[in-house]
Design a protein around this motif. Structure first.
Motif, short mmCIF file in Angstrom:
data_model
loop_
_atom_site.label_atom_id
_atom_site.label_comp_id
_atom_site.label_asym_id
_atom_site.label_seq_id
_atom_site.Cartn_x
_atom_site.Cartn_y
_atom_site.Cartn_z
N LEU A 89 0.67 -1.25 0.12
CA LEU A 89 -0.02 0.03 0.19
C LEU A 89 0.94 1.18 0.05
O LEU A 89 0.37 2.34 -0.47
N GLN A 90 2.12 1.33 0.54
CA GLN A 90 2.97 2.42 0.51
C GLN A 90 3.28 2.67 -0.90
O GLN A 90 3.57 3.80 -1.22
N ALA A 91 3.18 2.01 -1.86
CA ALA A 91 3.52 2.23 -3.27
C ALA A 91 2.37 3.04 -3.86
O ALA A 91 2.62 3.78 -4.86
N LEU A 92 1.11 3.10 -3.06
CA LEU A 92 0.12 3.89 -3.59
C LEU A 92 0.11 5.21 -3.11
O LEU A 92 -0.86 5.96 -3.01
N ALA A 104 -5.39 20.36 -8.31
CA ALA A 104 -5.93 19.93 -7.13
C ALA A 104 -6.79 18.78 -7.31
O ALA A 104 -7.07 17.81 -6.58
N ASP A 105 -7.56 18.49 -8.49
CA ASP A 105 -8.56 17.44 -8.76
C ASP A 105 -7.58 16.20 -8.94
O ASP A 105 -7.87 15.28 -8.48
N VAL A 106 -6.36 16.20 -9.52
CA VAL A 106 -5.44 15.11 -9.46
C VAL A 106 -4.91 14.63 -8.05
O VAL A 106 -4.97 13.48 -7.81
N ALA A 107 -4.54 15.50 -7.47
CA ALA A 107 -4.17 15.31 -5.99
C ALA A 107 -5.45 14.57 -5.06
O ALA A 107 -5.32 13.66 -4.21
N THR A 108 -6.41 15.40 -5.34
CA THR A 108 -7.59 14.61 -4.50
C THR A 108 -7.95 13.26 -4.99
O THR A 108 -8.05 12.27 -4.10
N LEU A 109 -7.80 12.97 -6.38
CA LEU A 109 -7.81 11.57 -6.88
C LEU A 109 -6.84 10.71 -6.03
O LEU A 109 -7.38 9.64 -5.79
N ALA A 110 -5.71 11.16 -6.27
CA ALA A 110 -4.62 10.36 -5.51
C ALA A 110 -4.91 10.06 -3.91
O ALA A 110 -4.67 9.03 -3.52
N HIS A 111 -5.06 11.30 -3.19
CA HIS A 111 -5.26 10.81 -1.89
C HIS A 111 -6.54 10.11 -1.59
O HIS A 111 -6.72 9.09 -0.85
N SER A 112 -7.94 10.18 -2.36
CA SER A 112 -9.07 9.29 -2.37
C SER A 112 -8.80 7.78 -2.52
O SER A 112 -9.26 7.17 -1.93
N ALA A 117 -7.72 2.34 -0.81
CA ALA A 117 -7.11 0.98 -0.84
C ALA A 117 -6.83 0.86 0.64
O ALA A 117 -6.93 -0.49 0.80
N ASN A 118 -6.75 1.64 1.26
CA ASN A 118 -6.57 1.37 2.79
C ASN A 118 -7.85 0.77 3.61
O ASN A 118 -7.80 -0.27 4.45
N ARG A 119 -8.87 1.30 3.10
CA ARG A 119 -10.29 0.89 3.70
C ARG A 119 -10.58 -0.56 3.21
O ARG A 119 -10.84 -1.51 3.83
N ILE A 120 -10.37 -0.91 1.92
CA ILE A 120 -10.47 -2.14 1.62
C ILE A 120 -9.43 -3.30 2.05
O ILE A 120 -10.07 -4.45 2.44
N ALA A 121 -8.27 -2.89 2.31
CA ALA A 121 -7.26 -3.66 2.96
C ALA A 121 -7.82 -3.91 4.47
O ALA A 121 -7.95 -5.09 4.87
N GLY A 122 -8.37 -2.84 5.01
CA GLY A 122 -8.68 -3.44 6.26
C GLY A 122 -9.95 -4.13 6.53
O GLY A 122 -9.97 -4.92 7.15
N TYR A 123 -11.07 -3.87 5.47
CA TYR A 123 -12.19 -4.71 5.58
C TYR A 123 -11.60 -5.98 5.23
O TYR A 123 -12.12 -6.94 5.71
N ASN A 124 -10.87 -6.46 4.30
CA ASN A 124 -10.56 -7.88 3.87
C ASN A 124 -9.86 -8.35 5.21
O ASN A 124 -9.88 -9.48 5.32
N GLU A 125 -8.97 -7.70 5.90
CA GLU A 125 -8.05 -8.03 7.11
C GLU A 125 -9.19 -8.39 8.17
O GLU A 125 -9.31 -9.42 8.59
N ARG A 126 -10.10 -7.69 8.28
CA ARG A 126 -11.28 -8.30 9.19
C ARG A 126 -12.29 -9.07 8.77
O ARG A 126 -12.64 -10.24 9.59
N GLU A 127 -12.32 -9.30 7.54
CA GLU A 127 -13.28 -10.51 7.05
C GLU A 127 -12.44 -11.64 7.33
O GLU A 127 -12.76 -12.66 7.66
N ARG A 128 -11.10 -11.67 7.03
CA ARG A 128 -10.47 -12.64 7.36
C ARG A 128 -10.26 -13.42 8.78
O ARG A 128 -10.51 -14.52 9.30
N ASN A 129 -10.13 -12.14 9.63
CA ASN A 129 -10.00 -12.58 10.84
C ASN A 129 -11.25 -12.97 11.61
O ASN A 129 -11.44 -13.97 12.30
N PHE A 130 -12.46 -12.54 10.98
CA PHE A 130 -13.76 -13.00 11.46
C PHE A 130 -14.04 -14.49 11.11
O PHE A 130 -14.42 -15.19 12.02
#
Length: 329
Positions: A89-92, A104-112, A117-130
């Motif tokens: 995820l650090q590469a992103l 600013a629109d490009v910067a917003t896209l990059a941050h968003s 991606a962090n939320r998806i990774a956290g969701y999948n980690e919680r799914e695996r743990n559950f």
């Protein structure tokens, strides 16, 4: 000011900068081409020099636009190459180099996208743990209950009432096991088969019906099996058996008493039942929890499921398999 705030401030200061730079580039290109054409028209420069000037101006404009568009291309390449669970995820992370002198629109896209991606990774980690914890914490007590009921059933001094109670506990435990299995299958996103293989539908159904007869013991339900056709599938036999069991349970609850017929047709498995004369059948809109589980499994594995009632009291559920395989001898 934080490090994250600095890029945001720089990006905010260049809001609309991408559009302005592109407008400036193509505006200067247009002016240069018009001047070159006027020079050729009034014979100030030869035709060859005019054409060469137009080519050079166009090439410079293209290089300038390419450089201006580079942050957008970099962001698009990162999005295209990212795969959850297969990359860092650090590469992103939208670093300063990407966000320097960009709109600013490009910067917003990059941050968003980085946050997404962090939320998806956290969701999948919680799914695996559950699923891991639920698989262990739910199956362990069920195993203890099964062992205890088996030990109680072997007690010679157990009364008839106690034996009936043990059998009810045993059947309820098996149904709970099947339910836990179905819920875990649906909860796992990446695991689409848990042991995919080629299997013969008829053989799996025959074994499943034997278990279903034990779980329906004591109910006025007779299970019948007809197989005018035979075919195989590539997938998980456990998932297929779970889907059929949910439909058998639903048909049994629909009919109340009588016969539930499971039939294997070319590329189709049907579960049929007819409601008894003294039983008020469910309507298709009152599909129940078992059918909801079956529907979700069928959608998950792209096995279309159709449920309808014929003649007011005949329940028919059909599972269609788009890619059946021949049964090899």
């Amino acid at each position: 000011m934080t490090q994250q705030g600095a890029p945001n401030q720089r990006a905010a200061s260049t809001r609309g900068g991408l559009h302005r730079r592109l407008l400036l580039i193509f505006g200067m290109q247009l002016v240069a081409i018009v001047l070159a054409c006027l020079m050729g028209y009034y014979n100030v420069a030869p035709l060859g020099a005019v054409l060469a000037l137009i080519v050079i101006v166009s090439a410079l404009a293209w290089l300038a636009a390419q450089r201006t568009w580079q942050p957008v291309s970099t962001l698009a390449q990162r999005v295209r190459s990212w795969r959850e669970g297969r990359g860092d995820l650090q590469a992103l992370s939208p670093d300063d180099h990407l966000l320097q002198r960009v709109d600013a629109d490009v910067a917003t896209l990059a941050h968003s996208f980085h946050d997404f991606a962090n939320r998806i990774a956290g969701y999948n980690e919680r799914e695996r743990n559950f699923t891991r914890d639920a698989s262990h914490e739910l199956r362990s007590p069920l195993t203890v209950i099964k062992m205890s009921t088996d030990m109680l059933a072997d007690e010679p001094e157990l009364s008839d009432f106690g034996k009936r109670s043990v059998e009810r506990i045993r059947r309820a435990t098996r149904e709970m096991e099947a339910l836990v299995e179905a819920m875990l299958i649906l909860a796992r996103e990446a695991d689409n088969g848990q042991g995919e293989q080629d299997f013969v539908v008829n053989d799996v159904l025959r074994d499943e019906l034997a278990d279903a007869r034990e779980m329906l013991h004591g109910h006025p339900i007779e299970l019948q099996f007809e197989e005018p056709a035979r075919f195989a599938l590539h997938g998980s036999p456990r998932v297929f058996a779970m889907l059929c069991w949910q439909l058998i349970r639903h048909a049994s609850q629909y009919t109340g008493q009588g016969t539930v017929l499971v039939t294997v047709l070319p590329g189709v498995v049907s579960v049929c039942a007819t409601a008894g004369a003294d039983h008020d059948p469910q309507l298709p809109g009152q599909q129940g929890f078992e059918y909801a589980i079956a529907r979700r499994i069928s959608e998950r594995f792209a096995w279309p499921l159709d449920l309808h009632v014929q003649g007011g009291n005949s329940y028919v559920a059909e599972i269609r398999f788009p890619q059946p395989l021949p049964v090899h001898a």
